[in-house]
Each structure stands twice: as C-alpha cells, then as structure tokens.
Design a protein around this motif. Structure first.
Motif, PDB file in Angstrom:
ATOM      1  N   GLY A   1       0.802  -1.215   0.000  1.00 49.57           N
ATOM      2  CA  GLY A   1       0.000   0.000   0.000  1.00 49.57           C
ATOM      3  C   GLY A   1       0.837   1.268   0.000  1.00 49.57           C
ATOM      4  N   THR A   2       1.830   1.304  -0.860  1.00 50.88           N
ATOM      5  CA  THR A   2       2.741   2.456  -0.850  1.00 50.88           C
ATOM      6  C   THR A   2       3.052   2.888  -2.276  1.00 50.88           C
ATOM      7  N   GLY A   3       3.909   3.894  -2.396  1.00 51.69           N
ATOM      8  CA  GLY A   3       4.263   4.390  -3.717  1.00 51.69           C
ATOM      9  C   GLY A   3       5.648   5.000  -3.720  1.00 51.69           C
ATOM     10  N   PRO A   4       6.147   5.362  -4.903  1.00 55.33           N
ATOM     11  CA  PRO A   4       7.476   5.935  -5.022  1.00 55.33           C
ATOM     12  C   PRO A   4       7.488   7.419  -4.663  1.00 55.33           C
ATOM     13  N   ARG A   5       8.659   7.918  -4.407  1.00 54.85           N
ATOM     14  CA  ARG A   5       8.809   9.365  -4.173  1.00 54.85           C
ATOM     15  C   ARG A   5       8.287  10.123  -5.398  1.00 54.85           C
ATOM     16  N   GLY A   6       7.457  11.143  -5.172  1.00 51.65           N
ATOM     17  CA  GLY A   6       6.866  11.898  -6.281  1.00 51.65           C
ATOM     18  C   GLY A   6       5.742  11.154  -6.978  1.00 51.65           C
ATOM     19  N   GLY A   7       5.251  10.067  -6.377  1.00 48.62           N
ATOM     20  CA  GLY A   7       4.224   9.232  -7.003  1.00 48.62           C
ATOM     21  C   GLY A   7       2.874   9.919  -7.086  1.00 48.62           C
ATOM     22  N   LYS A   8       2.035   9.397  -7.967  1.00 48.65           N
ATOM     23  CA  LYS A   8       0.734  10.011  -8.244  1.00 48.65           C
ATOM     24  C   LYS A   8      -0.173  10.034  -7.012  1.00 48.65           C
ATOM     25  N   GLY A   9      -0.637  11.220  -6.665  1.00 46.33           N
ATOM     26  CA  GLY A   9      -1.629  11.371  -5.595  1.00 46.33           C
ATOM     27  C   GLY A   9      -1.077  11.276  -4.189  1.00 46.33           C
ATOM     28  N   ILE A  10       0.246  11.075  -4.027  1.00 47.16           N
ATOM     29  CA  ILE A  10       0.797  10.920  -2.674  1.00 47.16           C
ATOM     30  C   ILE A  10       0.711  12.241  -1.891  1.00 47.16           C
ATOM     31  N   SER A  11       0.859  13.356  -2.598  1.00 42.67           N
ATOM     32  CA  SER A  11       0.748  14.639  -1.889  1.00 42.67           C
ATOM     33  C   SER A  11      -0.701  14.960  -1.502  1.00 42.67           C
ATOM     34  N   ASN A  12      -1.655  14.106  -1.924  1.00 45.80           N
ATOM     35  CA  ASN A  12      -3.064  14.276  -1.530  1.00 45.80           C
ATOM     36  C   ASN A  12      -3.436  13.508  -0.271  1.00 45.80           C
ATOM     37  N   VAL A  13      -2.476  12.769   0.299  1.00 46.97           N
ATOM     38  CA  VAL A  13      -2.779  11.931   1.469  1.00 46.97           C
ATOM     39  C   VAL A  13      -3.394  12.768   2.596  1.00 46.97           C
ATOM     40  N   SER A  14      -2.845  13.958   2.830  1.00 54.95           N
ATOM     41  CA  SER A  14      -3.365  14.839   3.901  1.00 54.95           C
ATOM     42  C   SER A  14      -4.832  15.148   3.661  1.00 54.95           C
ATOM     43  N   HIS A  15      -5.154  15.499   2.427  1.00 50.10           N
ATOM     44  CA  HIS A  15      -6.519  15.895   2.071  1.00 50.10           C
ATOM     45  C   HIS A  15      -7.498  14.733   2.306  1.00 50.10           C
ATOM     46  N   ILE A  16      -7.135  13.546   1.812  1.00 51.08           N
ATOM     47  CA  ILE A  16      -8.006  12.366   1.949  1.00 51.08           C
ATOM     48  C   ILE A  16      -8.155  11.977   3.419  1.00 51.08           C
ATOM     49  N   THR A  17      -7.036  12.004   4.155  1.00 53.41           N
ATOM     50  CA  THR A  17      -7.064  11.643   5.577  1.00 53.41           C
ATOM     51  C   THR A  17      -7.950  12.599   6.362  1.00 53.41           C
ATOM     52  N   ASN A  18      -7.803  13.901   6.103  1.00 52.84           N
ATOM     53  CA  ASN A  18      -8.606  14.897   6.829  1.00 52.84           C
ATOM     54  C   ASN A  18     -10.100  14.745   6.528  1.00 52.84           C
ATOM     55  N   LEU A  19     -10.424  14.471   5.262  1.00 51.20           N
ATOM     56  CA  LEU A  19     -11.835  14.247   4.893  1.00 51.20           C
ATOM     57  C   LEU A  19     -12.408  13.041   5.641  1.00 51.20           C
ATOM     58  N   ASP A  20     -11.627  11.950   5.672  1.00 49.57           N
ATOM     59  CA  ASP A  20     -12.108  10.735   6.331  1.00 49.57           C
ATOM     60  C   ASP A  20     -12.160  10.882   7.849  1.00 49.57           C
ATOM     61  N   LEU A  21     -11.299  11.732   8.403  1.00 50.03           N
ATOM     62  CA  LEU A  21     -11.347  12.009   9.845  1.00 50.03           C
ATOM     63  C   LEU A  21     -12.673  12.676  10.208  1.00 50.03           C
ATOM     64  N   VAL A  22     -13.095  13.612   9.369  1.00 54.17           N
ATOM     65  CA  VAL A  22     -14.382  14.298   9.584  1.00 54.17           C
ATOM     66  C   VAL A  22     -15.517  13.280   9.485  1.00 54.17           C
ATOM     67  N   ARG A  23     -15.453  12.462   8.440  1.00 53.15           N
ATOM     68  CA  ARG A  23     -16.472  11.428   8.216  1.00 53.15           C
ATOM     69  C   ARG A  23     -16.551  10.457   9.405  1.00 53.15           C
ATOM     70  N   ALA A  24     -15.374  10.048   9.901  1.00 49.37           N
ATOM     71  CA  ALA A  24     -15.313   9.111  11.029  1.00 49.37           C
ATOM     72  C   ALA A  24     -15.887   9.744  12.294  1.00 49.37           C
ATOM     73  N   THR A  25     -15.571  11.018  12.504  1.00 52.40           N
ATOM     74  CA  THR A  25     -16.086  11.727  13.682  1.00 52.40           C
ATOM     75  C   THR A  25     -17.612  11.806  13.631  1.00 52.40           C
ATOM     76  N   LEU A  26     -18.137  12.109  12.468  1.00 53.13           N
ATOM     77  CA  LEU A  26     -19.593  12.259  12.314  1.00 53.13           C
ATOM     78  C   LEU A  26     -20.347  10.936  12.454  1.00 53.13           C
ATOM     79  N   THR A  27     -19.673   9.830  12.105  1.00 55.55           N
ATOM     80  CA  THR A  27     -20.354   8.517  12.156  1.00 55.55           C
ATOM     81  C   THR A  27     -19.916   7.679  13.366  1.00 55.55           C
ATOM     82  N   PHE A  28     -19.089   8.284  14.246  1.00 52.23           N
ATOM     83  CA  PHE A  28     -18.580   7.599  15.451  1.00 52.23           C
ATOM     84  C   PHE A  28     -17.843   6.301  15.104  1.00 52.23           C
ATOM     85  N   LYS A  29     -17.087   6.342  14.014  1.00 50.35           N
ATOM     86  CA  LYS A  29     -16.328   5.158  13.596  1.00 50.35           C
ATOM     87  C   LYS A  29     -14.833   5.460  13.647  1.00 50.35           C
TER      88      LYS A  29
END
Length: 280
Positions: free
Chosen positions: A131-159
């Motif tokens: 579940g990993t990728g190379p340096r400069g790999g596609k979408g890796i700099s988006n990890v923060s964005h996806i994680t933050n979105l899912d954190l909000v989702r998890a908080t709202l659904t108590f998961k």
C-alpha cells in the motif's frame, strides 16, 4: 531461543542509542535467521499491527515491530521528512546488532523502506512493500486531504477512521474493517501510547513533501521485492504499486481484488501465506 507468546502478549522492550534516542519495540518468533523488521503506516504505533499477521509470520520467522522516533513509547521528536525517518530506522536495526534484515513496510513505512534501502543496500535481503508508492508518485501529496476528509467522516459517524481509509465501502469491506478493529484492540495490558496530534501532523507533512519531491532511481533496488496492494487504494492510489513494479527490476506484484489501502488486514491469512512463500 523461541519466543512463544502471541503478539498481543509480547512485552514492550526498549533499546537506547548513546545519543539518547530510545526505541520501543516488540518481538516474537524464534530468534534465529534473518529477522523481519516491520515499518508501519501514518499515525500507527505498536498496537496497530494485526496480531493475526504477526503471529502468522512468527510461526516461521523472527518478527520485530518498533515505534519510530517521536511515536508511541519511543522518545524524541517525529522528523518532518521521510529521509530522517529512514535514518532512525537504520539506527534501530544497527542497535539490535543486525547486519541483514527482511523488511515488511506498509504505506508510509514503504516510503521509509525505499529511502533506507537506497542508503544502506547491504542491510536488506528482501523487501515487501504494501500500500505504498514511489517518491513523487501520483496522488501521494493528496494523502493529507483524503485523511482529513475521512477524519471528519469518522467523527460524524462515530467510527474509527481506518474503516474508511483502509477498507472499501462494501458489505465485505465493512465486515473486514470490524474484524480488524477487534483484532487491534485485543491487547488489554501495557498498550502503546497513542501518537500526539503534533507528531501526526509532522508525519503528514513528511508524506506531503515526499509526494512532491523528484522521483528516486528505483532501478538501484536490486533486492527481491514483493509489492502488494488492493485494487482500490484511495489513500496511496493503486497505480503507484504498478509504477513501483515497473521501476524495481527484481519485483513481483500482487493486487488483491475488492480491497483498498489495508488489503493485508482484509486478507490476513492470504497475505501471510504469500509473504512467507516470498521470504523462504
């Protein structure tokens, strides 16, 4: 010497570098041959490894998990770059006196493993990247964005956020997420310390930078390498696994169907079998 207990009973051990850096770790399996060192994902501590996987590997291997600097029961400050995390991992491996190890590296751990092997190629016999990728790999700099979105989702659904980040939103995915979360809570005594929010932000910053840096020359990785992912990894897009397989000369690729970033936790038995075959 054999270590007979299960991962959920493994004691917390500590080793200190003369510089004052102290690493927390756990080990199980028979203490012989080349050990497997585990490199873990964003925000994870020792309790985030699925005991089904560790115990399965330990039937035939000496397995060691550790907290990188600034995480859990290890002291110090989390570096804000992957290169320094790799240096810290090298320090830990050498402190234990190992001249050769196998690496199983998950997500951010896979990024650390790539840096580690390029810095100290003689230290690694075989490499498993999950579940990993190379340096400069596609979408890796988006990890923060996806994680933050899912954190909000998890908080709202108590998961737990891992329900969304690691598993697909399917019947099977939800069932496997529940099973996994039960497994990682099985340890009742002497649990590890949860990562601080500041340390977590430093790790996110390191991944973000890694995703924007120029690619490494992965043709220098000559060790046998097994690359594993799910076919629907939202966190580190699956195409990065194909990219790694194309660029690492002596590599094999295994893609699990109907699974995401946490494919190893969705298919623990199959994962263990594939890895043991690869390492033998």
């Amino acid at each position: 010497m054999s270590i007979h207990y299960s991962y959920i009973d493994a004691p917390n051990l500590f080793i200190q570098h003369p510089s004052g850096k102290r690493y927390a770790y756990r080990e199980i399996g028979e203490k012989k041959g080349i050990p497997i060192i585990l490199l873990t994902h964003l925000s994870a501590n020792l309790d985030n490894w699925d005991p089904r996987i560790i115990d399965g590997l330990a039937k035939s291997h000496w397995v060691i998990a550790f907290d990188n600097i600034g995480v859990g029961l290890s002291n110090g400050k989390v570096p804000n770059n992957i290169t320094q995390m790799a240096n810290d991992a090298i320090t830990f491996i050498k402190l234990l006196g190992f001249l050769k190890v196998d690496l199983i590296a998950l997500s951010m751990g896979g990024m650390i493993a790539q840096e580690l092997i390029l810095k100290e190629p003689s230290l690694v016999r075989k490499l498993v990247l999950v579940g990993t990728g190379p340096r400069g790999g596609k979408g890796i700099s988006n990890v923060s964005h996806i994680t933050n979105l899912d954190l909000v989702r998890a908080t709202l659904t108590f998961k737990d956020v891992k329900t969304y980040l690691f598993f697909p939103n399917t019947g099977n995915g939800k069932k496997k997420a529940k099973e996994f979360l039960i497994q990682i809570k099985k340890r009742k005594n002497h649990r590890d310390k949860t990562i601080s929010f500041r340390a977590y932000r430093m790790q996110l910053d390191a991944i973000n930078k890694w995703g924007k840096e120029k690619p490494s020359d992965l043709s220098k990785i000559v060790q046998p390498t097994l690359i594993i992912n799910g076919n629907h990894d939202r966190m580190v897009p699956t195409e990065n696994s194909y990219d790694l397989a194309n660029r690492i000369p002596n590599s094999k690729l295994k893609i699990f169907e109907h699974s995401g970033h946490g494919s190893l936790f969705q298919y623990p038995k199959e994962f263990v079998e594939i890895v043991i075959t690869f390492l033998s």
